[in-house]
Design a protein around this motif. Structure first.
Motif, PDB file in Angstrom:
ATOM      1  N   PRO A  64       0.836  -1.200   0.000  1.00  0.00           N
ATOM      2  CA  PRO A  64       0.000   0.000   0.000  1.00  0.00           C
ATOM      3  C   PRO A  64       0.873   1.254   0.000  1.00  0.00           C
ATOM      4  O   PRO A  64       2.051   1.209   0.368  1.00  0.00           O
ATOM      5  CB  PRO A  64      -0.801  -0.126   1.303  1.00  0.00           C
ATOM      6  N   GLN A  65       0.299   2.366  -0.395  1.00  0.00           N
ATOM      7  CA  GLN A  65       1.055   3.612  -0.577  1.00  0.00           C
ATOM      8  C   GLN A  65       1.870   4.008   0.650  1.00  0.00           C
ATOM      9  O   GLN A  65       3.067   4.300   0.553  1.00  0.00           O
ATOM     10  CB  GLN A  65       0.074   4.719  -0.996  1.00  0.00           C
ATOM     11  N   ALA A  66       1.267   4.027   1.839  1.00  0.00           N
ATOM     12  CA  ALA A  66       1.965   4.485   3.047  1.00  0.00           C
ATOM     13  C   ALA A  66       3.106   3.547   3.418  1.00  0.00           C
ATOM     14  O   ALA A  66       4.201   3.987   3.796  1.00  0.00           O
ATOM     15  CB  ALA A  66       0.980   4.618   4.201  1.00  0.00           C
ATOM     16  N   ALA A  67       2.847   2.218   3.315  1.00  0.00           N
ATOM     17  CA  ALA A  67       3.903   1.246   3.636  1.00  0.00           C
ATOM     18  C   ALA A  67       5.024   1.318   2.612  1.00  0.00           C
ATOM     19  O   ALA A  67       6.207   1.147   2.937  1.00  0.00           O
ATOM     20  CB  ALA A  67       3.312  -0.161   3.683  1.00  0.00           C
ATOM     21  N   VAL A  83       9.509   5.877  -9.074  1.00  0.00           N
ATOM     22  CA  VAL A  83       8.945   5.225  -7.888  1.00  0.00           C
ATOM     23  C   VAL A  83       8.369   6.263  -6.930  1.00  0.00           C
ATOM     24  O   VAL A  83       7.264   6.108  -6.401  1.00  0.00           O
ATOM     25  CB  VAL A  83      10.019   4.373  -7.177  1.00  0.00           C
ATOM     26  N   VAL A  84       9.119   7.339  -6.714  1.00  0.00           N
ATOM     27  CA  VAL A  84       8.652   8.389  -5.804  1.00  0.00           C
ATOM     28  C   VAL A  84       7.502   9.164  -6.434  1.00  0.00           C
ATOM     29  O   VAL A  84       6.517   9.498  -5.764  1.00  0.00           O
ATOM     30  CB  VAL A  84       9.814   9.329  -5.432  1.00  0.00           C
ATOM     31  N   ASN A 129      -0.190   8.478  -6.018  1.00  0.00           N
ATOM     32  CA  ASN A 129      -1.106   7.628  -5.261  1.00  0.00           C
ATOM     33  C   ASN A 129      -1.713   8.357  -4.067  1.00  0.00           C
ATOM     34  O   ASN A 129      -2.876   8.140  -3.718  1.00  0.00           O
ATOM     35  CB  ASN A 129      -0.381   6.378  -4.763  1.00  0.00           C
ATOM     36  N   VAL A 130      -0.912   9.233  -3.450  1.00  0.00           N
ATOM     37  CA  VAL A 130      -1.438  10.020  -2.329  1.00  0.00           C
ATOM     38  C   VAL A 130      -2.618  10.868  -2.781  1.00  0.00           C
ATOM     39  O   VAL A 130      -3.665  10.927  -2.124  1.00  0.00           O
ATOM     40  CB  VAL A 130      -0.334  10.916  -1.717  1.00  0.00           C
ATOM     41  N   ALA A 152       5.834  12.366   3.535  1.00  0.00           N
ATOM     42  CA  ALA A 152       6.658  11.162   3.583  1.00  0.00           C
ATOM     43  C   ALA A 152       7.265  10.838   2.224  1.00  0.00           C
ATOM     44  O   ALA A 152       8.379  10.302   2.136  1.00  0.00           O
ATOM     45  CB  ALA A 152       5.826   9.984   4.087  1.00  0.00           C
ATOM     46  N   TRP A 153       6.543  11.172   1.146  1.00  0.00           N
ATOM     47  CA  TRP A 153       7.075  10.952  -0.190  1.00  0.00           C
ATOM     48  C   TRP A 153       7.936  12.119  -0.669  1.00  0.00           C
ATOM     49  O   TRP A 153       8.975  11.920  -1.306  1.00  0.00           O
ATOM     50  CB  TRP A 153       5.929  10.723  -1.185  1.00  0.00           C
ATOM     51  N   LEU A 154       7.516  13.332  -0.358  1.00  0.00           N
ATOM     52  CA  LEU A 154       8.254  14.504  -0.842  1.00  0.00           C
ATOM     53  C   LEU A 154       9.688  14.530  -0.328  1.00  0.00           C
ATOM     54  O   LEU A 154      10.615  14.898  -1.057  1.00  0.00           O
ATOM     55  CB  LEU A 154       7.528  15.788  -0.427  1.00  0.00           C
TER      56      LEU A 154
END
Length: 436
Positions: free
Chosen positions: A133-136, A155-156, A162-163, A182-184
């Motif tokens: 999943p996105q967060a994991a 990937v990022v 997805n967020v 978390a992604w940025l």
């Protein structure tokens, strides 16, 4: 969960082969396997990586990423027993017949495993990313970065997309913002870090504000590449609000390259970076001048030519330094502008040095530094020794410093006997009565 954390802390503290064997046996367990993997990871890190007590609790420490990248580049197959054991437990959990529960467990184990040296497991990690999943997935990619892997930009970018997809059904995701952040903050560590500018430009207004992006900005400090240099300045060119953001200013100032330091100083001179606290700003610039000799020469040239609109600020920065050439320049400026620029700290900093005391912890000894050439040049600049003779005033202060802290053995009392100029310059007392 509370009891699980206590077990984790207890097992982590017991550094013994029996603990390692027990944790490995628990890895397949649906309920305790993640905790067992975390114990193995933490024990390995404590035994093999330096501890940095300066890091704020809760923040991600990217300071060793470049070191880990270099180590991985030297030997991409490097692994450890703990990682091998965890990946062995993962393999049956991601087979074609694995259940959703098993896949979820595999992802939880992998998040811990990829933080360790784990060799080349591209296919396995790719399979895990495809089911996570996105967060994991963000946690998995973060630990890949911390172990020295360079992440594909796609990937990022996919994680960020997805967020926003998830936020269409759950508005709280963007309101809270932590999933996007978390992604940025991973963007500087991709194979195309310069593209972070385009990602930021495409964000909604609220998520594009400098305050929201501070974690990304701080993370960029750990990547010393020209691409990140350019990206940081480009962010501010696109949005002038970054110029007032302390995290952005700190990140740019700490880049450590002559180019970034020159661009930062130019922004100050142009007034784009506003130094409302002039003392603090002058100290910041002084730090850059002391680090980069080319920048120091550039700043001195601006002051000599008298063309800088921030001459007062530059002069204050020079006064914060311990450079004899800077002191001579300030004497010239004082004479030209007829205003005080030189403090006693500036003078003492040029002719003394602070050396840690051998007898008292945290204390220092003030030792004299030879200033023969400086004093000779100052004497040549003296005029009548009066209140407007800056060179004479500085020479007198140096003499007072020598009286207090001593003088180098090879430094003559007179600044330059061969010049024929008297020293000290005797000035008649205007209040004295004529005895004739």
């Amino acid at each position: 969960m509370q009891y699980t954390n206590r077990y984790q802390q207890a097992f982590t503290a017991i550094k013994a082969p029996e603990t390692t064997a027990l944790m490995i046996s628990y890895l397949p367990d649906e309920h305790f396997g993640e905790t067992a993997a975390r114990v193995l990871k933490v024990q390995w890190i404590l035994a093999n990586e330096p501890k940095d007590d300066r890091r704020f609790r809760g923040s991600v420490d990217f300071s060793r990423v470049e070191e880990m990248r270099a180590e991985r580049a030297r030997c991409a197959t490097l692994t450890c027993d703990e990682a091998e054991a965890i990946f062995e437990a993962i393999a049956p959990l991601i087979s074609e017949i694995a259940t959703e529960t098993e896949k979820k467990h595999a992802i939880a184990l992998a998040i811990q495993a990829v933080r360790l040296p784990h060799g080349e497991r591209g296919d396995t990690i790719k399979a895990l990313l495809s089911i996570a999943p996105q967060a994991a997935r963000a946690k998995l990619v973060l630990n890949q970065i911390l172990s020295g892997e360079t992440i594909p930009f796609d990937v990022v970018q996919a994680g960020i997309n997805n967020v926003f997809e998830d936020a269409k059904n759950h508005t709280w995701i963007l309101n809270e913002g932590w999933q996007l952040k978390a992604w940025l903050l991973l963007l500087p560590f991709t194979d195309h870090p310069a593209q972070l500018v385009d990602i930021v430009a495409a964000l909604p207004t609220r998520q594009r504000e400098p305050h929201f992006l501070e974690e990304l900005i701080r993370a960029s400090e750990s990547v010393q590449t020209p691409e990140i240099d350019e990206a940081l300045f480009k962010l501010a060119e696109n949005d002038g609000a970054f110029y007032t953001n302390h995290a952005w200013r700190d990140a740019v100032r700490r880049r450590g390259t002559p180019t970034s330091a020159r661009r930062y100083l130019d922004l100050v001179i142009e007034g784009k970076i506003d130094g409302r606290d002039s003392w603090h700003m002058s100290r910041e610039i002084a730090g850059l001048l002391s680090t980069h000799s080319e920048l120091r020469d550039y700043a001195y040239g601006l002051l000599k030519d008298g063309i800088s609109p921030k001459a007062a600020l530059l002069a204050s920065a020079v006064a914060e330094g311990n450079d004899p050439d800077g002191l001579l320049l300030l004497v010239e400026l004082e004479t030209r502008l007829q205003r005080p620029l030189i403090s006693w700290q500036t003078i003492r900093g040029a002719v003394t040095e602070h050396v840690p005391s051998e007898h008292w912890r945290g204390a220092f000894d003030v030792l004299p530094v030879a200033a023969t050439e400086l004093r000779r040049k100052l004497l040549a600049m003296t005029t009548d020794g009066g209140p407007h003779d800056s060179a004479a005033r500085v020479l007198r202060e140096i003499d007072r410093v020598r009286d207090e802290s001593g003088a180098p053995e090879d430094e003559p009392r007179h600044p330059d006997l061969a010049s024929g100029k008297p020293w000290p310059i005797l000035v008649a007392d205007p209040d004295a009565e004529d005895g004739g």
